[in-house]
Design a protein around this motif. Structure first.
Motif, PDB file in Angstrom:
ATOM      1  N   CYS A 182      45.544  23.056  43.032  1.00 43.85           N
ATOM      2  CA  CYS A 182      44.364  23.871  43.315  1.00 43.85           C
ATOM      3  C   CYS A 182      43.089  23.053  43.475  1.00 43.85           C
ATOM      4  O   CYS A 182      41.988  23.615  43.521  1.00 43.85           O
ATOM      5  CB  CYS A 182      44.194  24.933  42.232  1.00 43.85           C
ATOM      6  SG  CYS A 182      45.527  26.161  42.277  1.00 43.85           S
ATOM      7  N   ARG A 183      43.201  21.775  43.547  1.00 42.75           N
ATOM      8  CA  ARG A 183      42.053  20.944  43.883  1.00 42.75           C
ATOM      9  C   ARG A 183      41.888  20.948  45.403  1.00 42.75           C
ATOM     10  O   ARG A 183      42.877  20.919  46.136  1.00 42.75           O
ATOM     11  CB  ARG A 183      42.245  19.516  43.378  1.00 42.75           C
ATOM     12  CG  ARG A 183      42.301  19.410  41.858  1.00 42.75           C
ATOM     13  CD  ARG A 183      42.449  17.967  41.396  1.00 42.75           C
ATOM     14  NE  ARG A 183      42.511  17.888  39.944  1.00 42.75           N
ATOM     15  CZ  ARG A 183      41.458  17.817  39.146  1.00 42.75           C
ATOM     16  NH1 ARG A 183      40.242  17.843  39.681  1.00 42.75           N
ATOM     17  NH2 ARG A 183      41.606  17.747  37.847  1.00 42.75           N
ATOM     18  N   VAL A 243      41.353  28.470  43.627  1.00 43.70           N
ATOM     19  CA  VAL A 243      42.621  27.910  44.109  1.00 43.70           C
ATOM     20  C   VAL A 243      42.406  26.878  45.221  1.00 43.70           C
ATOM     21  O   VAL A 243      43.358  26.507  45.917  1.00 43.70           O
ATOM     22  CB  VAL A 243      43.588  29.019  44.577  1.00 43.70           C
ATOM     23  CG1 VAL A 243      43.934  29.944  43.428  1.00 43.70           C
ATOM     24  CG2 VAL A 243      43.014  29.810  45.744  1.00 43.70           C
ATOM     25  N   GLY A 244      41.160  26.415  45.366  1.00 41.35           N
ATOM     26  CA  GLY A 244      40.939  25.265  46.238  1.00 41.35           C
ATOM     27  C   GLY A 244      40.388  25.533  47.613  1.00 41.35           C
ATOM     28  O   GLY A 244      40.391  24.629  48.456  1.00 41.35           O
ATOM     29  N   VAL A 288      43.824  24.240  37.124  1.00 39.18           N
ATOM     30  CA  VAL A 288      42.529  24.872  37.369  1.00 39.18           C
ATOM     31  C   VAL A 288      41.788  24.973  36.051  1.00 39.18           C
ATOM     32  O   VAL A 288      42.197  25.725  35.170  1.00 39.18           O
ATOM     33  CB  VAL A 288      42.689  26.287  37.966  1.00 39.18           C
ATOM     34  CG1 VAL A 288      41.325  26.872  38.279  1.00 39.18           C
ATOM     35  CG2 VAL A 288      43.529  26.229  39.218  1.00 39.18           C
ATOM     36  N   PRO A 289      40.690  24.246  35.859  1.00 38.79           N
ATOM     37  CA  PRO A 289      39.930  24.327  34.614  1.00 38.79           C
ATOM     38  C   PRO A 289      39.385  25.728  34.394  1.00 38.79           C
ATOM     39  O   PRO A 289      39.087  26.452  35.343  1.00 38.79           O
ATOM     40  CB  PRO A 289      38.792  23.313  34.824  1.00 38.79           C
ATOM     41  CG  PRO A 289      39.308  22.379  35.874  1.00 38.79           C
ATOM     42  CD  PRO A 289      40.162  23.225  36.761  1.00 38.79           C
ATOM     43  N   ALA A 293      35.696  25.531  38.208  1.00 38.31           N
ATOM     44  CA  ALA A 293      35.130  24.547  39.123  1.00 38.31           C
ATOM     45  C   ALA A 293      35.974  24.345  40.354  1.00 38.31           C
ATOM     46  O   ALA A 293      35.612  23.591  41.233  1.00 38.31           O
ATOM     47  CB  ALA A 293      34.951  23.220  38.396  1.00 38.31           C
ATOM     48  N   GLY A 294      37.117  24.979  40.426  1.00 40.31           N
ATOM     49  CA  GLY A 294      37.962  24.857  41.608  1.00 40.31           C
ATOM     50  C   GLY A 294      38.832  23.623  41.575  1.00 40.31           C
ATOM     51  O   GLY A 294      39.380  23.228  42.575  1.00 40.31           O
ATOM     52  N   ALA A 295      38.957  22.948  40.414  1.00 41.43           N
ATOM     53  CA  ALA A 295      39.820  21.793  40.323  1.00 41.43           C
ATOM     54  C   ALA A 295      40.955  22.071  39.370  1.00 41.43           C
ATOM     55  O   ALA A 295      40.864  22.822  38.439  1.00 41.43           O
ATOM     56  CB  ALA A 295      39.038  20.601  39.817  1.00 41.43           C
ATOM     57  N   GLY A 296      41.111  21.538  39.733  1.00 42.77           N
ATOM     58  CA  GLY A 296      42.067  21.555  38.758  1.00 42.77           C
ATOM     59  C   GLY A 296      43.531  22.170  38.889  1.00 42.77           C
ATOM     60  O   GLY A 296      43.754  22.965  39.630  1.00 42.77           O
TER      61      GLY A 296
END
Length: 331
Positions: A182-183, A243-244, A288-289, A293-296
């Motif tokens: 999902c980064r 989810v990126g 996904v943190p 933040a969309g990372a993760g």
């Protein structure tokens, strides 16, 4: 050296082929089994060698040594010829099967026509799947075709997991991709993170999953997006970022094309009371943190009297003195 053989064969009706896979036969053999072939079949056979050694000769005459645990893939239209070492023999179980799903399993790499001899790390799980088919093969079982067909699907998964070139904990490349799925990274950026070229990454993912990296990542992203849509009240744009995807319109188009319905409509269809939904806004996996933040089996279990329902002894060895044992014959 003698050998022991137990076999059952079935003739599923046309309706059963709609299950995707149908089982045509199952057998257990042990000892100095007669040499098979050369012959050509019109269906698939998975032959699991759990003990012993022998050989396999391909259509071009090339001979390959077979050492247990191993799998022999016999595929339609391809001539095969094989047998155990006659001095010590081997222990094998086999399942004949066919059906339209064989095409998909081949595309995904579960069935390997170009790799007729596959070393296995452990034959326990495949043998257990074969044992379930043997138990279902008892005479008069009204669920025979469905039970055995379902077990063939299970067998193919067990064989895929048991391959010696597969990590028992999962493929490390796929695990790493799943963590970072999902980064907002391109396939090339994913490859660079793992010290690989894009071509090497594509080959590794295709070999491990039968899919391209892009499709593998998309499946994970959309699965997580579905969870967020159902378990939270996040706007679609926020779900997209989680989810990126920075562009919610692009995310919606991707979601609609793959899932068959728009994200908003999917949320409406799946609307339900989710216990603890307020705590799930921070759904963090995969990668996904929470801040957004969309990372993760060797054999078939029996009821204690030494023989199973299908006539297979509890130790899995098809003794020829059992009343339902078939006479020795080659597969």
């Amino acid at each position: 050296m003698t050998h022991h053989t137990w076999m059952r064969f079935f003739s599923p009706g046309p309706v059963h082929h709609g299950l995707g896979l149908v089982c045509l036969g199952v057998g257990l053999q042990q000892g100095a089994i007669p040499v098979v072939g050369p012959r050509t079949l019109d269906h698939h056979v998975a032959v699991v060698i759990s003990t012993g050694s022998g050989w396999y000769r391909s259509a071009d005459g090339r001979r390959t040594t077979v050492t247990a645990p191993a799998l022999l893939w016999l595929t339609p239209g391809i001539t095969h010829h094989y047998g155990p070492d006659q001095q010590d023999g081997w222990d094998e179980s086999f399942v004949d099967f066919t059906g339209p799903a064989t095409t998909t399993y081949t595309e995904l790499g579960y069935i390997e026509p170009d790799r007729p001899v596959v070393p296995l790390a452990d034959a326990t799980a495949p043998r257990a799947a074969v044992a379930r088919i043997a138990r279902a093969a008892r005479h008069g079982n009204p669920l025979l075709e469905v039970e055995t067909g379902a077990a063939v699907h299970e067998l193919l998964v067990a064989l895929r997991r048991a391959r010696a070139d597969t990590d028992a904990e999962g493929d490390p490349v796929l695990q790493a991709l799943a963590r970072d799925a999902c980064r907002p990274l391109t396939v090339a950026e994913h490859a660079a993170r793992h010290g690989m070229t894009p071509a090497a990454l594509r080959a590794a993912v295709r070999r491990a999953s039968g899919r391209s990296p892009k499709d593998y990542l998309l499946g994970i992203r959309l699965g997580h997006a579905k969870e967020l849509l159902v378990a939270t009240e996040l706007p679609v744009a926020a779900v997209a970022r989680r989810v990126g995807y920075d562009d919610p319109a692009y995310f919606s188009r991707l979601f609609t094309r793959r899932v068959g319905t728009a994200p908003v409509r999917f949320r409406e269809q799946q609307s339900r009371t989710v216990p603890g939904a307020a705590e799930t806004e921070g759904l963090g996996d995969p990668g996904v943190p929470a801040d957004g933040a969309g990372a993760g089996v060797h054999g078939v279990p029996a009821d204690g009297d030494g023989a199973g329902e299908s006539g297979v002894p509890a130790d899995g060895v098809p003794h020829t003195d059992h009343p339902e044992s078939a006479p020795p014959r080659s597969v």
